[in-house]
Design a protein around this motif. Sequence first.
Motif, PDB file in Angstrom:
ATOM      1  N   VAL A 117       2.940   9.764  -2.021  1.00 17.51           N
ATOM      2  CA  VAL A 117       1.930  10.495  -1.599  1.00 17.51           C
ATOM      3  C   VAL A 117       1.369  11.780  -2.633  1.00 17.51           C
ATOM      4  CG1 VAL A 117       1.662  12.355   0.068  1.00 17.51           C
ATOM      5  CG2 VAL A 117       3.087  10.490   0.785  1.00 17.51           C
ATOM      6  N   ARG A 118       2.145  11.890  -3.495  1.00 22.73           N
ATOM      7  CA  ARG A 118       2.023  12.847  -4.490  1.00 22.73           C
ATOM      8  C   ARG A 118       1.052  12.059  -5.570  1.00 22.73           C
ATOM      9  NH1 ARG A 118       6.719  14.657  -8.484  1.00 22.73           N
ATOM     10  NH2 ARG A 118       7.501  15.528  -6.326  1.00 22.73           N
ATOM     11  N   ALA A 119       1.253  10.820  -6.051  1.00 25.23           N
ATOM     12  CA  ALA A 119       0.403  10.154  -6.892  1.00 25.23           C
ATOM     13  C   ALA A 119      -1.105  10.084  -6.098  1.00 25.23           C
ATOM     14  CB  ALA A 119       0.697   8.968  -7.307  1.00 25.23           C
ATOM     15  N   ALA A 120      -1.139   9.920  -4.781  1.00 26.08           N
ATOM     16  CA  ALA A 120      -2.225   9.802  -4.215  1.00 26.08           C
ATOM     17  C   ALA A 120      -2.993  11.015  -4.162  1.00 26.08           C
ATOM     18  CB  ALA A 120      -2.170   9.236  -2.845  1.00 26.08           C
ATOM     19  N   LEU A 121      -2.459  12.077  -3.886  1.00 25.81           N
ATOM     20  CA  LEU A 121      -3.114  13.461  -3.935  1.00 25.81           C
ATOM     21  C   LEU A 121      -3.765  13.677  -5.485  1.00 25.81           C
ATOM     22  CD1 LEU A 121      -0.649  15.412  -1.806  1.00 25.81           C
ATOM     23  CD2 LEU A 121      -3.073  14.619  -1.043  1.00 25.81           C
ATOM     24  N   VAL A 122      -2.973  13.150  -6.530  1.00 26.37           N
ATOM     25  CA  VAL A 122      -3.591  13.356  -7.926  1.00 26.37           C
ATOM     26  C   VAL A 122      -5.079  12.741  -7.951  1.00 26.37           C
ATOM     27  CG1 VAL A 122      -3.069  13.089 -10.203  1.00 26.37           C
ATOM     28  CG2 VAL A 122      -1.271  13.814  -8.785  1.00 26.37           C
ATOM     29  N   ARG A 123      -4.653  11.416  -7.391  1.00 25.38           N
ATOM     30  CA  ARG A 123      -6.000  10.515  -7.534  1.00 25.38           C
ATOM     31  C   ARG A 123      -7.302  11.258  -6.642  1.00 25.38           C
ATOM     32  NH1 ARG A 123      -2.153   6.499  -7.141  1.00 25.38           N
ATOM     33  NH2 ARG A 123      -2.403   6.198  -4.879  1.00 25.38           N
ATOM     34  N   VAL A 124      -6.914  11.772  -5.558  1.00 26.06           N
ATOM     35  CA  VAL A 124      -7.961  12.773  -5.000  1.00 26.06           C
ATOM     36  C   VAL A 124      -8.483  13.677  -5.617  1.00 26.06           C
ATOM     37  CG1 VAL A 124      -8.238  13.907  -2.826  1.00 26.06           C
ATOM     38  CG2 VAL A 124      -7.015  11.844  -2.387  1.00 26.06           C
ATOM     39  N   ARG A 131      -4.486  20.284  -4.546  1.00 29.05           N
ATOM     40  CA  ARG A 131      -5.836  21.015  -4.089  1.00 29.05           C
ATOM     41  C   ARG A 131      -6.532  20.414  -3.080  1.00 29.05           C
ATOM     42  NH1 ARG A 131      -8.880  20.967  -9.552  1.00 29.05           N
ATOM     43  NH2 ARG A 131      -8.365  18.987  -9.551  1.00 29.05           N
ATOM     44  N   HIS A 132      -6.544  19.009  -2.576  1.00 29.50           N
ATOM     45  CA  HIS A 132      -7.317  18.761  -1.711  1.00 29.50           C
ATOM     46  C   HIS A 132      -6.581  17.979  -0.468  1.00 29.50           C
ATOM     47  CE1 HIS A 132     -10.220  18.739  -5.226  1.00 29.50           C
ATOM     48  NE2 HIS A 132     -10.998  18.945  -4.222  1.00 29.50           N
ATOM     49  N   ALA A 133      -5.074  18.688  -0.560  1.00 26.00           N
ATOM     50  CA  ALA A 133      -4.369  18.255   0.564  1.00 26.00           C
ATOM     51  C   ALA A 133      -4.556  18.287   2.001  1.00 26.00           C
ATOM     52  CB  ALA A 133      -2.801  18.808   0.341  1.00 26.00           C
ATOM     53  N   ARG A 156      10.838  16.315   0.238  1.00 26.33           N
ATOM     54  CA  ARG A 156      10.797  16.721  -1.159  1.00 26.33           C
ATOM     55  C   ARG A 156       9.502  15.782  -1.799  1.00 26.33           C
ATOM     56  NH1 ARG A 156      16.227  17.860  -1.297  1.00 26.33           N
ATOM     57  NH2 ARG A 156      16.692  15.832  -2.161  1.00 26.33           N
ATOM     58  N   GLY A 157       9.557  14.904  -1.527  1.00 25.18           N
ATOM     59  CA  GLY A 157       8.479  13.995  -2.113  1.00 25.18           C
ATOM     60  C   GLY A 157       7.063  14.205  -1.616  1.00 25.18           C
ATOM     61  N   GLN A 158       6.875  14.719  -0.550  1.00 23.56           N
ATOM     62  CA  GLN A 158       5.545  15.212  -0.147  1.00 23.56           C
ATOM     63  C   GLN A 158       4.960  16.333  -0.655  1.00 23.56           C
ATOM     64  OE1 GLN A 158       4.706  14.406   3.855  1.00 23.56           O
ATOM     65  NE2 GLN A 158       6.325  13.099   4.394  1.00 23.56           N
ATOM     66  N   VAL A 159       4.343  16.353  -1.707  1.00 23.20           N
ATOM     67  CA  VAL A 159       3.835  17.461  -2.347  1.00 23.20           C
ATOM     68  C   VAL A 159       2.437  17.668  -2.096  1.00 23.20           C
ATOM     69  CG1 VAL A 159       3.583  18.703  -4.392  1.00 23.20           C
ATOM     70  CG2 VAL A 159       5.849  17.545  -4.270  1.00 23.20           C
ATOM     71  N   GLY A 160       1.939  18.920  -1.691  1.00 18.86           N
ATOM     72  CA  GLY A 160       0.524  18.987  -1.576  1.00 18.86           C
ATOM     73  C   GLY A 160      -0.285  19.313  -2.974  1.00 18.86           C
ATOM     74  N   ALA A 201      -5.105   8.006   0.609  1.00 14.95           N
ATOM     75  CA  ALA A 201      -4.034   9.177   0.589  1.00 14.95           C
ATOM     76  C   ALA A 201      -3.455   9.431   1.974  1.00 14.95           C
ATOM     77  CB  ALA A 201      -4.496  10.336  -0.144  1.00 14.95           C
ATOM     78  N   ARG A 202      -4.591   9.412   2.984  1.00 12.56           N
ATOM     79  CA  ARG A 202      -4.495   9.973   4.348  1.00 12.56           C
ATOM     80  C   ARG A 202      -3.400   8.518   4.883  1.00 12.56           C
ATOM     81  NH1 ARG A 202      -9.625  11.224   7.284  1.00 12.56           N
ATOM     82  NH2 ARG A 202      -9.433  13.109   5.899  1.00 12.56           N
ATOM     83  N   ALA A 203      -3.987   7.441   4.556  1.00 13.13           N
ATOM     84  CA  ALA A 203      -3.013   6.386   5.135  1.00 13.13           C
ATOM     85  C   ALA A 203      -1.602   6.586   4.489  1.00 13.13           C
ATOM     86  CB  ALA A 203      -3.692   5.119   4.715  1.00 13.13           C
ATOM     87  N   LEU A 204      -1.442   6.776   3.362  1.00 13.95           N
ATOM     88  CA  LEU A 204       0.139   6.691   2.816  1.00 13.95           C
ATOM     89  C   LEU A 204       0.638   8.023   3.283  1.00 13.95           C
ATOM     90  CD1 LEU A 204      -0.555   6.451  -0.827  1.00 13.95           C
ATOM     91  CD2 LEU A 204       0.586   4.925   0.473  1.00 13.95           C
ATOM     92  N   ARG A 205       0.013   9.011   3.665  1.00 10.56           N
ATOM     93  CA  ARG A 205       0.459  10.094   4.542  1.00 10.56           C
ATOM     94  C   ARG A 205       1.011   9.714   5.797  1.00 10.56           C
ATOM     95  NH1 ARG A 205       0.371  15.613   3.246  1.00 10.56           N
ATOM     96  NH2 ARG A 205       0.877  17.050   4.976  1.00 10.56           N
TER      97      ARG A 205
END
Length: 204
Positions: free
Chosen positions: A1-8, A177-179, A171-175, A82-86
């Motif tokens: 999820v963290r990597a997906a948010l970075v891509r967003v 800027r566009h979380a 702990r792996g679910q980190v927000g 990212a939403r699907a991963l979340r």
Amino acid sequence: VRAALVRVDAAAARKTSAVLAFLPTFGVQGQTGVQYRWFDEPDAQPFWGLTATASLPIFQGGANLARLEQASAAEEVAVRSARALRLRALAAVESSLAREEELRKQLDAGRAQIEAAELSMQETRERYTAGLATYQAVLNSTNALFQSQLTVLSTHRQLVSARLALLGGQRGQVGGRHAHAVAGAGDADGPESRVQARLDVDRG
């Protein structure tokens, strides 16, 4: 999820850059110095200058618009991914919570079984003392108690492991800027709300 948010975040930055390509650019240039009419003149004349420039993209053959459309599409894909991963991560957390609840029920049942086994063993020993039961019956009741205790210990170990795995997943679910865009609109009945409610109950 963290990597997906970075891509967003990266896709949103590229979209912003594409939007800025439509805006005008401004510049300022200055110069100063001294000058001589003739090399042998002792007096110098100072001079300075200031120039302002502005440029506006008028026609780029549709390149800027194409880049903007491409960046917007890439951002949408990143958000959806990212939403699907979340959602999958939240589903895994819900599954872990359900497993933990089942283990708690097994633990309670195991403790009740231990109490019953202790009473049975005590009764069997009293009967053995009174000559109404064999020593084999005492051994069987003692063994039943040990088996119940081993089962409870095993269930408790599984419960601890499940909780540690759940906390590690949290702990792996980190927000980012566009979380908020990834999470979507707040749904009181959504999976994230259900998971958080169950965790709050456990902490209480």
